[in-house]
Design a protein around this motif. Structure first.
Motif, PDB file in Angstrom:
ATOM      1  N   LEU A  24      38.867  51.422  39.105  1.00  0.00           N
ATOM      2  CA  LEU A  24      40.152  51.150  38.322  1.00  0.00           C
ATOM      3  C   LEU A  24      39.885  49.962  37.241  1.00  0.00           C
ATOM      4  CD1 LEU A  24      42.961  51.749  40.918  1.00  0.00           C
ATOM      5  CD2 LEU A  24      42.322  53.084  38.687  1.00  0.00           C
ATOM      6  N   ASN A  25      38.679  49.380  37.556  1.00  0.00           N
ATOM      7  CA  ASN A  25      38.248  48.260  36.545  1.00  0.00           C
ATOM      8  C   ASN A  25      37.929  48.619  35.461  1.00  0.00           C
ATOM      9  OD1 ASN A  25      38.675  45.805  38.413  1.00  0.00           O
ATOM     10  ND2 ASN A  25      37.016  46.314  39.664  1.00  0.00           N
ATOM     11  N   ASP A  26      37.498  49.900  35.296  1.00  0.00           N
ATOM     12  CA  ASP A  26      36.870  50.494  34.205  1.00  0.00           C
ATOM     13  C   ASP A  26      37.867  50.973  33.272  1.00  0.00           C
ATOM     14  OD1 ASP A  26      34.334  50.288  35.167  1.00  0.00           O
ATOM     15  OD2 ASP A  26      34.329  52.398  35.939  1.00  0.00           O
ATOM     16  N   LEU A  27      39.195  50.838  33.778  1.00  0.00           N
ATOM     17  CA  LEU A  27      40.392  51.315  32.927  1.00  0.00           C
ATOM     18  C   LEU A  27      41.232  50.053  32.498  1.00  0.00           C
ATOM     19  CD1 LEU A  27      42.081  54.026  35.125  1.00  0.00           C
ATOM     20  CD2 LEU A  27      40.424  54.471  32.964  1.00  0.00           C
ATOM     21  N   GLY A  28      40.610  48.862  32.797  1.00  0.00           N
ATOM     22  CA  GLY A  28      41.110  47.547  32.365  1.00  0.00           C
ATOM     23  C   GLY A  28      42.269  47.184  33.381  1.00  0.00           C
ATOM     24  N   ILE A  29      42.354  47.542  34.460  1.00  0.00           N
ATOM     25  CA  ILE A  29      43.339  47.194  35.468  1.00  0.00           C
ATOM     26  C   ILE A  29      42.743  46.148  36.250  1.00  0.00           C
ATOM     27  CG2 ILE A  29      44.869  48.143  37.391  1.00  0.00           C
ATOM     28  CD1 ILE A  29      44.411  50.863  36.074  1.00  0.00           C
ATOM     29  N   ARG A  30      43.217  45.016  36.483  1.00  0.00           N
ATOM     30  CA  ARG A  30      43.054  43.902  37.473  1.00  0.00           C
ATOM     31  C   ARG A  30      43.068  44.648  38.945  1.00  0.00           C
ATOM     32  NH1 ARG A  30      45.887  39.204  40.052  1.00  0.00           N
ATOM     33  NH2 ARG A  30      47.869  40.062  38.935  1.00  0.00           N
ATOM     34  N   THR A  31      42.256  44.394  39.523  1.00  0.00           N
ATOM     35  CA  THR A  31      42.078  45.238  40.948  1.00  0.00           C
ATOM     36  C   THR A  31      41.846  44.099  42.068  1.00  0.00           C
ATOM     37  OG1 THR A  31      41.289  47.144  39.936  1.00  0.00           O
ATOM     38  CG2 THR A  31      40.769  46.970  42.247  1.00  0.00           C
ATOM     39  N   VAL A  32      42.268  44.165  43.102  1.00  0.00           N
ATOM     40  CA  VAL A  32      42.523  43.007  44.152  1.00  0.00           C
ATOM     41  C   VAL A  32      42.329  43.827  45.457  1.00  0.00           C
ATOM     42  CG1 VAL A  32      43.580  41.047  45.373  1.00  0.00           C
ATOM     43  CG2 VAL A  32      43.650  41.291  42.834  1.00  0.00           C
ATOM     44  N   TYR A  33      41.391  43.289  46.280  1.00  0.00           N
ATOM     45  CA  TYR A  33      41.104  43.855  47.682  1.00  0.00           C
ATOM     46  C   TYR A  33      41.617  42.854  48.463  1.00  0.00           C
ATOM     47  CZ  TYR A  33      37.758  45.719  44.431  1.00  0.00           C
ATOM     48  OH  TYR A  33      36.807  46.208  43.323  1.00  0.00           O
ATOM     49  N   THR A  34      42.756  43.254  49.093  1.00  0.00           N
ATOM     50  CA  THR A  34      43.112  42.162  50.171  1.00  0.00           C
ATOM     51  C   THR A  34      42.681  42.480  51.636  1.00  0.00           C
ATOM     52  OG1 THR A  34      45.161  43.512  50.246  1.00  0.00           O
ATOM     53  CG2 THR A  34      45.257  41.529  48.922  1.00  0.00           C
ATOM     54  N   ARG A  35      41.529  41.421  52.047  1.00  0.00           N
ATOM     55  CA  ARG A  35      41.074  41.886  53.103  1.00  0.00           C
ATOM     56  C   ARG A  35      41.921  41.003  54.345  1.00  0.00           C
ATOM     57  NH1 ARG A  35      34.926  40.581  51.066  1.00  0.00           N
ATOM     58  NH2 ARG A  35      34.396  42.581  50.232  1.00  0.00           N
ATOM     59  N   PHE A  36      42.723  41.907  55.010  1.00  0.00           N
ATOM     60  CA  PHE A  36      43.548  41.311  56.098  1.00  0.00           C
ATOM     61  C   PHE A  36      42.817  41.118  57.366  1.00  0.00           C
ATOM     62  CE2 PHE A  36      46.752  44.666  54.185  1.00  0.00           C
ATOM     63  CZ  PHE A  36      47.296  43.789  53.126  1.00  0.00           C
TER      64      PHE A  36
END
Length: 298
Positions: free
Chosen positions: A152-164
């Motif tokens: 989704l980064n390729d669509l310009g969307i800020r992407t976060v992976y919350t590692r619980f």
């Protein structure tokens, strides 16, 4: 904000949903079953034949993906491992498809992840800058899950992976099972007792997700663990002290492996994980130390 949550009815999802509603956000939960709506909370069918959720949800600001078969449920047979893996890949693919169809994209995609991406170690300390990736089942699953979201980064969307980390809750999550031996007065060291427990109170999980939403600087991996991990034996002693129960009966690794199979790695292995990004960003934990969390929950 308008927030779409996949997996919003699960243990962590319920706490996140409640906090976001409390803070005035409009929530849409993607569900396989029809449910009644309430104020600021709407359910939309997905992953069902004929369901086209992107035509119903409008223009959300945020997507949160928590969907997938729980790793805590069932024995890790080959078939169950496949369900755990496939459910996460299927949900991620469908969310990516939905977003791709939208004329106006969300500004943020938060994908649940886990500290299981880091290799088990009694000596290493992991931060978001760590590049080591575990090669076991959980490590591969988490790594592939994050790679899906990263597209989704390729669509310009800020992407976060919350590692619980190990999420502690009163009635759900790992804590009730950990507490059970102490209720029966047979609590004690599990395995070597030296394995690290990087834990976090479920309330702080929800607050961390809200913090990510409110801060446009955070992206990529974000460790969601309390700042003070501790060894399993110390964690057990703290449970016993909080419950006023003895910590005395060791449970050998062989017994855990016999009882839980491959899933025994969740309690016999661990990682020392620090939430450096959250701390550097000024996030303050309500429950930074284990004694506060256990007193609140037990």
């Amino acid at each position: 904000m308008k927030v779409v949550i996949a997996g919003g009815s699960g243990f962590i999802g319920q706490h996140i949903t409640d906090l976001l509603v409390e803070n005035g956000h409009e929530i849409i939960i993607l569900s396989r079953n029809e449910k009644p709506d309430s104020e600021n909370l709407k359910y939309v069918l997905w992953l069902q034949e004929g369901a086209v959720p992107e035509k119903v949800i409008g223009e959300p600001d945020v997507f949160i993906n928590l969907a997938g078969v729980s790793i805590n449920d069932g024995r890790w047979s080959e078939a169950h491992q496949k369900r755990i893996y496939d459910s996460r890949m299927e949900a991620a693919d469908e969310l990516i498809r939905m977003i791709g169809k939208m004329n106006i994209k969300p500004s943020l995609f938060i994908n649940a992840s886990a500290i299981g991406i880091y290799p088990a170690s009694e000596t290493a300390m992991y931060t978001e800058e760590s590049t080591e990736v575990a090669t076991d089942f959980l490590g591969r699953t988490v790594n592939d899950w994050e790679k899906k979201a990263a597209t989704l980064n390729d669509l310009g969307i800020r992407t976060v992976y919350t590692r619980f980390g190990l999420v502690l809750g009163k009635d759900e999550g790992a804590l009730p099972l950990m507490v059970l031996p102490y209720k029966m007065y047979v609590g004690g060291r599990v395995g070597s007792g030296r394995q690290w427990v990087s834990w976090v109170h479920v309330r702080d999980v929800a607050r961390a997700v809200l913090h990510v939403m409110q801060n446009g600087q955070l992206e990529g991996a974000v460790n969601v663990t309390a700042p003070f991990p501790l060894r399993m034996d110390e964690f057990g002693k703290m449970i016993g002290a909080t419950m006023r129960r003895p910590h005395w009966l060791p449970v050998p690794s062989a017994v855990m492996k016999l009882a839980l199979g491959k899933k025994s790695s969740l309690v016999l292995e661990g990682q020392y994980v620090k939430p450096e990004k959250l701390l550097a960003d000024g996030f303050e934990f309500d429950f930074p130390i284990p004694s506060l969390a256990l007193e609140n929950l037990l």
